[in-house]
Design a protein around this motif. Structure first.
Motif, PDB file in Angstrom:
ATOM      1  N   SER A  81       0.644  -1.035  -0.083  1.00  0.00           N
ATOM      2  CA  SER A  81       0.169  -0.057  -0.108  1.00  0.00           C
ATOM      3  C   SER A  81       1.041   1.255  -0.012  1.00  0.00           C
ATOM      4  N   GLN A  97      -7.208   0.634  -0.724  1.00  0.00           N
ATOM      5  CA  GLN A  97      -7.975  -0.530  -0.389  1.00  0.00           C
ATOM      6  C   GLN A  97      -9.193  -0.569   1.293  1.00  0.00           C
ATOM      7  N   ASP A 126      -5.757  -1.900  -5.015  1.00  0.00           N
ATOM      8  CA  ASP A 126      -5.007  -2.365  -3.917  1.00  0.00           C
ATOM      9  C   ASP A 126      -5.771  -2.958  -2.482  1.00  0.00           C
ATOM     10  N   GLU A 127      -5.303  -4.490  -3.127  1.00  0.00           N
ATOM     11  CA  GLU A 127      -6.539  -5.233  -2.237  1.00  0.00           C
ATOM     12  C   GLU A 127      -7.605  -5.228  -2.613  1.00  0.00           C
TER      13      GLU A 127
HETATM   14 MG   LIG Z   1      -2.117  -2.661   2.107  1.00  0.00          MG
END
Ligand SMILES: [Mg+2]
Ligand SMILES: Nc1ncnc2c1ncn2[C@@H]1O[C@H](COP(=O)(O)OP(=O)(O)O)[C@@H](O)[C@H]1O
Length: 308
Positions: free
Chosen positions: A41, A81, A157-158
């Motif tokens: 991140s 995220q 992000d994820e």
């Molecule tokens: Mg992360």
């Protein structure tokens, strides 16, 4: 196109990202794979311009994200995220908001919002507020918000953390669709199965560093072509080492809790390994046999499991 050169980012004294370099091109899904805390991140937030790098340079779409921030950002779509949606605005209004923020208006905006609602599977819930959505629906809307202005570069992000299998499949399809359109997709995940399924190229991160990088095939080849036998339990390292050598195998990881061996015919030789290792007095709790994959590469490089 994303170009990251010797990127470093520290929080106070703590260096979270240590001199990482990589490039991701058009029509590519580039994965940053690593366990929680690896620095994924932090890296992606530097690329998006949210965090200022401590050192190094980042270019997106040919523009430097620090010195040419405004130009750089026009080509970027960002799916963070942490959810970046407004819980009290309808899905349509969330998309309108993000589209307008990136300069869309009029029919163009309306058409894109209608299109994206369809692609994220929320057309029939478009007037509802996200606070009444499931986790997967919120994730899909979050994804749509990053996509509404048709960015050439997409930072994810994820995106699948905490989503139901159906939403996950839909998100995978969307990533594939973006790639087919020529988008450069940067995708972070700590799920190695996702990385294997989606990514054309990968950088594996641990403790702020890239510990391996390349195409999926190149990374698999780093583990070798042999099968992997992985045992968990309690081992006497010296005794197990002797048995592994006697059976002509290579120990990739060998400590008191984990044994990972590379052998030519895993299925055929598993039984003799188990017998030999049990005979050393070892207690075996779990046995796994696999072909070389990212999980075994990570274990080989770090001595620990990716999901640990
Ligand atoms: Mg992360
Ligand atoms: N704002 C912050 N302040 C201090 N440390 C941070 C901050 N954000 C992240 N970290 C630390 O930096 C490291 C990398 O975090 P992060 O980039 O979130 O990793 P990942 O996304 O791979 O899980 C972790 O050790 C994390 O605790």
């Amino acid at each position: 196109m994303i170009k990251v050169r010797e990127l470093q980012k520290s929080y106070g004294d703590f260096l979270a990202v240590k001199k990482i370099s990589f490039s991701a091109g058009e029509a590519t899904v580039f994965g940053l794979l690593g366990p929680n805390g690896a620095g994924k991140s932090t890296a992606i937030n530097c690329i998006s311009g949210l965090l200022k790098p401590t050192a190094g340079t980042i270019e997106v779409g040919g523009f430097n994200v620090v010195t040419q921030a405004v130009k750089a950002k026009t080509s970027l779509g960002i799916v963070p995220q942490e959810l970046a949606i407004y819980e009290d605005l309808s899905a349509t209004d969330n998309l309108n908001y993000w589209g307008a923020a990136y300069g869309l208006s009029g029919t163009k905006l309306k058409d894109r919002v209608t299109y994206v609602l369809d692609r994220i599977g929320l057309t029939d819930r478009a007037k509802d507020q996200p606070k009444n959505y499931s986790g997967g629906m919120k994730r899909r809307l979050n994804f749509g918000c990053g996509l509404v202005h048709e960015p050439g570069i997409l930072l994810l992000d994820e995106p699948t953390v905490g989503v139901d299998p159906q939403s996950r499949e839909r998100l995978f399809e969307l990533v594939e669709e973006e790639k087919a359109k020529g988008t450069c997709v940067l995708y972070t995940t700590h799920y190695m199965e996702e990385a294997e399924k989606l990514c054309d190229e990968l950088a594996i991160m641990d403790h702020g560093e890239i510990i391996a990088a390349g195409t999926l095939q190149e990374l698999r080849a780093e583990v070798g072509e042999k099968d992997i036998i992985q045992l968990s339990g309690t081992f006497d390292v010296r005794k197990v080492e002797r048995e592994v050598a006697r059976l002509n195998a290579d120990a990739l990881v060998l400590d008191t809790e984990t044994v990972m061996i590379s052998v030519r015919d895993g299925a055929g030789s598993l039984q003799s390994f188990l017998n030999a290792i049990v005979a050393t007095g070892a207690v075996i709790r779990d046995t796994r046999l696999s072909e070389p994959n990212l999980e075994s590469l990570f274990l080989k490089l770090t001595g620990k499991e990716l999901r640990a």
